[in-house]
Design a protein around this motif. Structure first.
Motif, PDB file in Angstrom:
ATOM      1  N   ARG A 293       0.521  -1.064   0.184  1.00  0.00           N
ATOM      2  CA  ARG A 293       0.134   0.337  -0.144  1.00  0.00           C
ATOM      3  C   ARG A 293       0.619   1.268  -0.297  1.00  0.00           C
ATOM      4  O   ARG A 293       0.689   2.092  -0.766  1.00  0.00           O
ATOM      5  CB  ARG A 293      -0.880  -0.243   1.454  1.00  0.00           C
ATOM      6  N   ILE A 296       2.100   2.125  -3.045  1.00  0.00           N
ATOM      7  CA  ILE A 296       0.635   1.960  -4.753  1.00  0.00           C
ATOM      8  C   ILE A 296       0.620   3.356  -4.300  1.00  0.00           C
ATOM      9  O   ILE A 296       0.558   4.752  -5.142  1.00  0.00           O
ATOM     10  CB  ILE A 296      -0.608   1.859  -4.002  1.00  0.00           C
ATOM     11  N   ALA A 297       1.079   4.162  -2.331  1.00  0.00           N
ATOM     12  CA  ALA A 297       0.784   5.839  -2.766  1.00  0.00           C
ATOM     13  C   ALA A 297       1.971   6.148  -2.908  1.00  0.00           C
ATOM     14  O   ALA A 297       1.946   7.626  -3.595  1.00  0.00           O
ATOM     15  CB  ALA A 297       0.652   5.478  -0.311  1.00  0.00           C
ATOM     16  N   SER A 408       1.782   7.438   4.157  1.00  0.00           N
ATOM     17  CA  SER A 408       1.145   6.584   2.920  1.00  0.00           C
ATOM     18  C   SER A 408       0.296   5.964   2.645  1.00  0.00           C
ATOM     19  O   SER A 408      -0.818   5.233   1.471  1.00  0.00           O
ATOM     20  CB  SER A 408       2.375   6.030   1.988  1.00  0.00           C
ATOM     21  N   ALA A 412      -3.106   5.807   0.975  1.00  0.00           N
ATOM     22  CA  ALA A 412      -4.043   4.417  -0.164  1.00  0.00           C
ATOM     23  C   ALA A 412      -5.436   4.891   0.213  1.00  0.00           C
ATOM     24  O   ALA A 412      -5.813   3.943  -0.640  1.00  0.00           O
ATOM     25  CB  ALA A 412      -2.919   3.473   0.497  1.00  0.00           C
ATOM     26  N   SER A 416      -8.132   5.063  -2.553  1.00  0.00           N
ATOM     27  CA  SER A 416      -9.228   3.203  -2.372  1.00  0.00           C
ATOM     28  C   SER A 416     -10.616   3.763  -3.279  1.00  0.00           C
ATOM     29  O   SER A 416     -11.369   4.302  -2.958  1.00  0.00           O
ATOM     30  CB  SER A 416      -8.963   2.267  -1.610  1.00  0.00           C
TER      31      SER A 416
END
Length: 492
Positions: A293, A296-297, A408, A412, A416
């Motif tokens: 995650r 991704i962030a 972060s 995330a 989402s």
């Protein structure tokens, strides 16, 4: 070391050692035993394309010198903005990259090179040095390695066929004779495998476009995960091979973001994962974990600036606005193809065992486990115009920041698709992407990754390319739109 019987790289088979262990002496031996008479030093220029410097082999001494010392080249002709009064730079072979060139009049040994300045320092604005530095910083700060691979989409252009004509937008994984270009695709696979580029698969893609005087049929090659600096080289090699094979068949290949007024464009989706000591650190038994995650962030927080590397021509932004699966929202989801970042379906061990048993009743063979868990996260930002070394370097910078930023996980959660539906948008033009990169340039220049001189050149290039498309040229006028597509037909 025993070499796998399925190893496709002829030099690996000949020498009996993996390419990572190649030396100059090994390559001299390979040239002699294979009776080659030419060596090509290859490098990636400032335009992201593969360049060639060819050497006829005059003697063993000459061969060893070329493969060890490399050569000097005119940097001002390779990189925009280089001072012509101090432009000599060195290119030095990276022996692990050697392969047999399947094209040309004479069989040759080709080796990718790295750039150095007159003092022997890595040339800071050379593409391979930028992504290498970005990868080094990530590993130094996190103890992990960023691995990546691309999904490379392209179109083959030919005259329309009367027999088994293609059906528009129905090309996904089609088989012959309805699929066109299968021989090209298979030859590309064979060449890349023999060059040491690890591949997952290839197939025809959705895009079938029929026009009065031509047909355009889309294909895709998906590679295998390797350290991010190798992933960039592999994508450049793959583009070169696709073009060479298509040319040999009398066809044109294009990676352009848009190829027609109708139909799908060419994306360049990049999968990545973080690895430590052979373990994929972004996944656990429950699925994507906190490390994943944070990764991704990092990508999402830098996404608007990354467009400057991954979407470099005006048709990139027409594709964003019109493509069915082209992302606009800066968000992520699991298996969701509308988000900018997608967490694709991965192989769950228990589920896989059940599927294999059901498909093969009575089988008692164990299900092999991969060395490293295959879970990745897929950044769906880039397209065929991407400067792949800079895009992957930018992703490494974004990953490093995401892993270290205490906010972060909260970011995330907020971005989402499972929790919200109102997200920030990607840039809508090259100029807007340049503005975002300029505002955030310090993030990319930190730790000596992106030189300021290179950022300046990128900003100028993005703004200049928009000069011909002011006031929405190409968005509504069909003739202007076609001219715009043709202007950016051979990108990357």
């Amino acid at each position: 070391m025993a070499i796998d019987a399925f190893e496709p790289h002829p030099i690996v088979r000949l020498l009996g050692k993996p390419s990572a262990e190649f030396t100059a002496g090994d390559l001299v031996r390979a040239v002699e035993e294979l009776e080659l008479r030419q060596v090509n030093l290859r490098y990636v220029g400032g335009d992201g394309r593969l360049k060639t410097l060819a050497f006829p082999i005059n003697s063993r001494e000459h061969l060893a010198e070329v493969l060890t010392r490399g050569e000097r080249v005119d940097g001002s002709s390779v990189f925009a903005g280089t001072d012509t009064e101090a432009s000599d730079v060195y290119i030095v072979p990276r022996h692990r990259t050697a392969f047999l060139n399947p094209f040309g009049e004479r069989r040759s040994l080709d080796v990718l090179c790295s750039f150095y300045d007159d003092g022997g320092t890595p040339l800071p604005y050379a593409r391979e040095q930028i992504v290498r530095r970005a990868a080094e910083v990530l590993t130094q700060e996190t103890g992990m390695t960023l691995e990546a691979f691309g999904e490379l989409e392209y179109y083959l252009v030919d005259e329309p066929e009367r027999i088994y004509p293609v059906e528009e937008e129905r090309g996904y994984q089609e088989s012959g004779p309805f699929s066109k270009g299968q021989r090209v695709r298979e030859q590309v696979l064979g060449h890349l495998g023999a060059m040491g580029v690890p591949l997952k698969y290839a197939h025809s893609e959705v895009g079938n476009i029929l026009e009065d005087d031509r047909q355009l049929v889309q294909h895709e090659i998906e590679l295998q995960p390797v350290p991010v600096e190798q992933a960039a080289d592999h994508l450049v090699l793959a583009k070169w091979v696709v073009r060479e094979v298509a040319y040999a068949h009398g066809l044109e290949a294009t990676f352009a973001p848009l190829v027609s007024g109708e139909g799908a464009g060419n994306g360049l989706h990049i999968h990545s994962r973080l690895v430590r000591n052979g373990t994929n650190t972004i996944v656990n038994k429950a699925g994507i974990n906190d490390t994943g995650r944070r990764l991704i962030a990092g990508y999402l927080s830098a996404a608007r600036a990354l467009s400057a590397f991954g979407n470099t021509v005006p048709t990139s932004y027409l594709r964003f606005a019109e493509g069915d699966e082209s992302p606009e929202d800066i968000c992520w989801g699991t298996t969701d193809r509308t988000g900018l970042v997608r967490v694709p379906l991965a192989w769950n061990g228990d589920v896989l065992a059940d599927m294999v048993a059901h498909a093969n009743p009575g089988s008692t063979e164990p299900v092999p486990e991969p060395v490293t868990h295959p879970q990745t996260v897929e950044l769906r930002l880039g397209d065929g115009s991407a400067d792949v070394h800079l895009l992957l370097a930018g992703m490494a910078v974004a990953a490093t920041r995401g892993l270290s930023d205490p906010g972060s996980l909260e970011l995330a959660e907020r971005l989402s698709t499972a929790n919200h539906d109102d997200f920030e948008q990607l840039p809508t033009s090259c100029s807007e992407a340049a503005d975002v990169l300029e505002a955030e340039r310090e993030k990319f220049e930190a730790d000596g990754v992106f030189p300021g001189q290179l950022i300046d050149a990128l900003l100028a290039g993005l703004r200049d390319t928009d000069d011909a498309t002011q006031d929405g040229e190409g968005a509504h006028d069909e003739a202007a739109r076609e001219a715009l597509i043709r202007r950016h037909w051979h990108v990357g």
